[in-house]
Design a protein around this motif. Structure first.
Motif, PDB file in Angstrom:
ATOM      1  N   GLU A  33       0.774  -1.327  -0.121  1.00 18.85           N
ATOM      2  CA  GLU A  33       0.004   0.036  -0.021  1.00 18.85           C
ATOM      3  C   GLU A  33       0.856   1.466  -0.060  1.00 18.85           C
ATOM      4  O   GLU A  33       0.473   2.371  -0.406  1.00 18.85           O
ATOM      5  CB  GLU A  33      -0.910  -0.037   1.249  1.00 18.85           C
ATOM      6  CG  GLU A  33      -2.061  -1.061   1.251  1.00 18.85           C
ATOM      7  CD  GLU A  33      -2.794  -1.109   2.248  1.00 18.85           C
ATOM      8  OE1 GLU A  33      -3.236   0.111   3.032  1.00 18.85           O
ATOM      9  OE2 GLU A  33      -3.467  -2.258   2.588  1.00 18.85           O
ATOM     10  N   TYR A  53      -0.165   7.624  -1.630  1.00 17.41           N
ATOM     11  CA  TYR A  53      -0.792   6.723  -0.405  1.00 17.41           C
ATOM     12  C   TYR A  53      -1.938   7.516   0.275  1.00 17.41           C
ATOM     13  O   TYR A  53      -3.095   6.854   0.497  1.00 17.41           O
ATOM     14  CB  TYR A  53       0.061   6.200   0.606  1.00 17.41           C
ATOM     15  CG  TYR A  53      -0.574   5.634   1.949  1.00 17.41           C
ATOM     16  CD1 TYR A  53      -1.043   4.383   1.744  1.00 17.41           C
ATOM     17  CD2 TYR A  53      -0.502   6.323   2.929  1.00 17.41           C
ATOM     18  CE1 TYR A  53      -1.810   3.894   3.087  1.00 17.41           C
ATOM     19  CE2 TYR A  53      -1.064   5.999   4.317  1.00 17.41           C
ATOM     20  CZ  TYR A  53      -1.883   4.726   4.168  1.00 17.41           C
ATOM     21  OH  TYR A  53      -2.342   4.104   5.320  1.00 17.41           O
ATOM     22  N   GLU A  55      -3.765  10.037  -0.695  1.00 16.75           N
ATOM     23  CA  GLU A  55      -4.804  10.445  -1.752  1.00 16.75           C
ATOM     24  C   GLU A  55      -5.680   9.025  -2.054  1.00 16.75           C
ATOM     25  O   GLU A  55      -6.907   9.146  -1.948  1.00 16.75           O
ATOM     26  CB  GLU A  55      -4.198  10.868  -3.176  1.00 16.75           C
ATOM     27  CG  GLU A  55      -3.921  12.118  -3.205  1.00 16.75           C
ATOM     28  CD  GLU A  55      -4.918  13.327  -2.744  1.00 16.75           C
ATOM     29  OE1 GLU A  55      -5.985  13.011  -3.084  1.00 16.75           O
ATOM     30  OE2 GLU A  55      -4.450  14.036  -2.056  1.00 16.75           O
ATOM     31  N   SER A  56      -4.964   7.840  -1.841  1.00 16.99           N
ATOM     32  CA  SER A  56      -5.913   6.633  -2.125  1.00 16.99           C
ATOM     33  C   SER A  56      -6.616   6.285  -0.870  1.00 16.99           C
ATOM     34  O   SER A  56      -7.730   5.747  -1.046  1.00 16.99           O
ATOM     35  CB  SER A  56      -4.872   5.307  -2.312  1.00 16.99           C
ATOM     36  OG  SER A  56      -3.949   5.094  -1.170  1.00 16.99           O
ATOM     37  N   THR A  57      -6.115   6.809   0.247  1.00 11.85           N
ATOM     38  CA  THR A  57      -6.865   6.725   1.613  1.00 11.85           C
ATOM     39  C   THR A  57      -7.932   7.377   1.578  1.00 11.85           C
ATOM     40  O   THR A  57      -9.204   7.252   1.854  1.00 11.85           O
ATOM     41  CB  THR A  57      -6.134   6.885   2.678  1.00 11.85           C
ATOM     42  OG1 THR A  57      -4.793   6.243   2.586  1.00 11.85           O
ATOM     43  CG2 THR A  57      -6.774   6.987   3.923  1.00 11.85           C
ATOM     44  N   SER A  59      -9.700   8.659  -1.141  1.00  7.35           N
ATOM     45  CA  SER A  59     -10.391   8.266  -2.025  1.00  7.35           C
ATOM     46  C   SER A  59     -11.160   6.940  -1.745  1.00  7.35           C
ATOM     47  O   SER A  59     -12.068   6.553  -2.214  1.00  7.35           O
ATOM     48  CB  SER A  59     -10.043   8.185  -3.443  1.00  7.35           C
ATOM     49  OG  SER A  59      -9.043   7.374  -3.571  1.00  7.35           O
ATOM     50  N   VAL A  62      -7.218   2.214  -4.085  1.00  7.91           N
ATOM     51  CA  VAL A  62      -5.753   2.067  -4.419  1.00  7.91           C
ATOM     52  C   VAL A  62      -5.328   3.010  -5.336  1.00  7.91           C
ATOM     53  O   VAL A  62      -6.248   3.054  -6.452  1.00  7.91           O
ATOM     54  CB  VAL A  62      -5.457   0.521  -4.620  1.00  7.91           C
ATOM     55  CG1 VAL A  62      -3.895   0.630  -4.927  1.00  7.91           C
ATOM     56  CG2 VAL A  62      -5.851  -0.276  -3.448  1.00  7.91           C
ATOM     57  N   SER A  63      -4.423   3.516  -5.298  1.00  2.00           N
ATOM     58  CA  SER A  63      -3.627   4.437  -6.437  1.00  2.00           C
ATOM     59  C   SER A  63      -3.961   3.871  -7.860  1.00  2.00           C
ATOM     60  O   SER A  63      -3.575   2.810  -8.049  1.00  2.00           O
ATOM     61  CB  SER A  63      -2.430   4.846  -6.328  1.00  2.00           C
ATOM     62  OG  SER A  63      -2.104   5.546  -4.949  1.00  2.00           O
TER      63      SER A  63
END
Length: 332
Positions: A33, A53, A55-57, A59, A62-63
């Motif tokens: 991750e 990381y 940003e993926s959290t 949204s 996962v990126s």
């Protein structure tokens, strides 16, 4: 050149930035991750990958396209991550004496618990998994989690957790102890312009909601409340739109992309939304009872009942600790 592309952080610096334990950073790297690479015996993470990381959290996913590394020793395989763990073991635990213990759940209190287990130095190395309550219990049944947090509401009994735990862990020996209680309810825009007050308001045609993923405690709470009220989820606008954590749900409401979302009070204090409390939910820990984990169980019980841990929890606010450390259910 973009400074972000040239800045990198050690695991210690990342732990300080993200306000988590160093072991949590190791876990994120091992699961892929958080992208990392090795310089000698030290792991480092580029600033651009740290931001990816984050940003993926936000949204809830996962990126989409990881940025390739140009370092001489990229860390892209499980073998290389495991090798890095061997070369740079976490402090306090001698490598030969440790056993990994996976703590599954999303509340910040679990990071404090992981840190407390690490400090006890009893031969366990805590790693964090961030699955929702129902999925965490299933992972535990499948041997992929050791300590699981749950906040699963059962509409038929009005109870939290025990009915689900008994069904899913049927045939296993386990212990359930309370970690905390907290308020759950609805996030609404500031001033509550749609005058949303209760679960039944979600079916109004002018209301658009943002939901949580299947398997999360918040989703179970919502679905149970809708079932008891005779409301079909597919008749609510936005029911199929999901986010993976409380902050992401509250942010969608704050940004005007939804009128309402379900979550806990604590997240509302971090995002610019109002909160409508509807239930006091029970947040419990489940641990298998085995001869080989008695020291771990005893350590967790001591931690939960100790004033040092409770003082750390009080500092975060928003928690009811009146039952913390109470054994709620135990199989023979």
């Amino acid at each position: 050149m973009n400074n972000q592309s040239t800045t990198s952080f050690t695991t210690e610096e990342l732990a300080e930035q993200l306000k988590v334990s160093k072991l949590t950073i190791y876990d994120l790297i091992k699961k892929g991750e958080l992208r990392a690479y090795r310089v000698g015996r030290q792991m480092r993470v580029d600033a651009i990958d740290l931001e990816a990381y984050k940003e993926s959290t936000k949204s809830g996913g996962v990126s989409a396209s990881p940025i390739p590394h140009t370092k001489e020793q990229p860390m892209d395989s499980t073998n290389e991550v495991n090798e890095a763990f061997t070369e740079e073991p976490p402090p306090h635990f001698p490598t030969f004496a440790t056993r990994q213990v996976i703590i599954s759940g999303q509340d910040m209190s679990l990071d404090l618990l992981a840190s407390a287990i690490e400090k006890e130095n009893i031969g366990y190395r805590p790693l964090r998994s961030y699955q929702g309550s129902l999925n965490s219990l299933i992972a535990m049944y499948n041997g992929k989690a050791d300590i699981v947090s749950t906040h699963l509401f059962d509409g038929d009994t009005g109870e939290y957790n025990i009915p689900y735990i008994k069904r899913i862990l049927n045939g296993h020996s386990f212990i359930v102890m309370n970690l905390l209680a907290r308020k759950a309810g609805l996030y609404v825009q500031k001033g509550n312009p749609k005058n949303i007050r209760h679960w039944r308001d979600l079916q109004r045609p002018s209301i658009k909601m943002i939901n949580r993923e299947i398997g999360s405690g918040a989703r179970v709470l919502l679905d149970e409340q809708l079932r008891m009220a005779g409301i079909k989820g597919n008749r609510i606008e936005g029911y199929e739109q999901i986010e993976m954590n409380h902050i992401a749900v509250a942010s969608k409401v704050s940004n005007g992309l939804a009128d309402v979302g379900i979550g806990i009070e604590k997240a509302a204090a971090l995002v610019d939304v109002d909160f409508i409390p509807l239930i006091q939910e029970q947040y419990d820990l489940v641990i298998f009872k085995r001869p080989d984990n008695k020291h771990l169980r005893d350590s967790i019980l001591r931690t939960l009942q100790g004033e040092a841990f409770k003082n750390e929890m009080r500092a975060m606010s928003g928690y009811d600790l009146s039952m913390t450390g109470t054994i709620l259910y135990e199989t023979p």
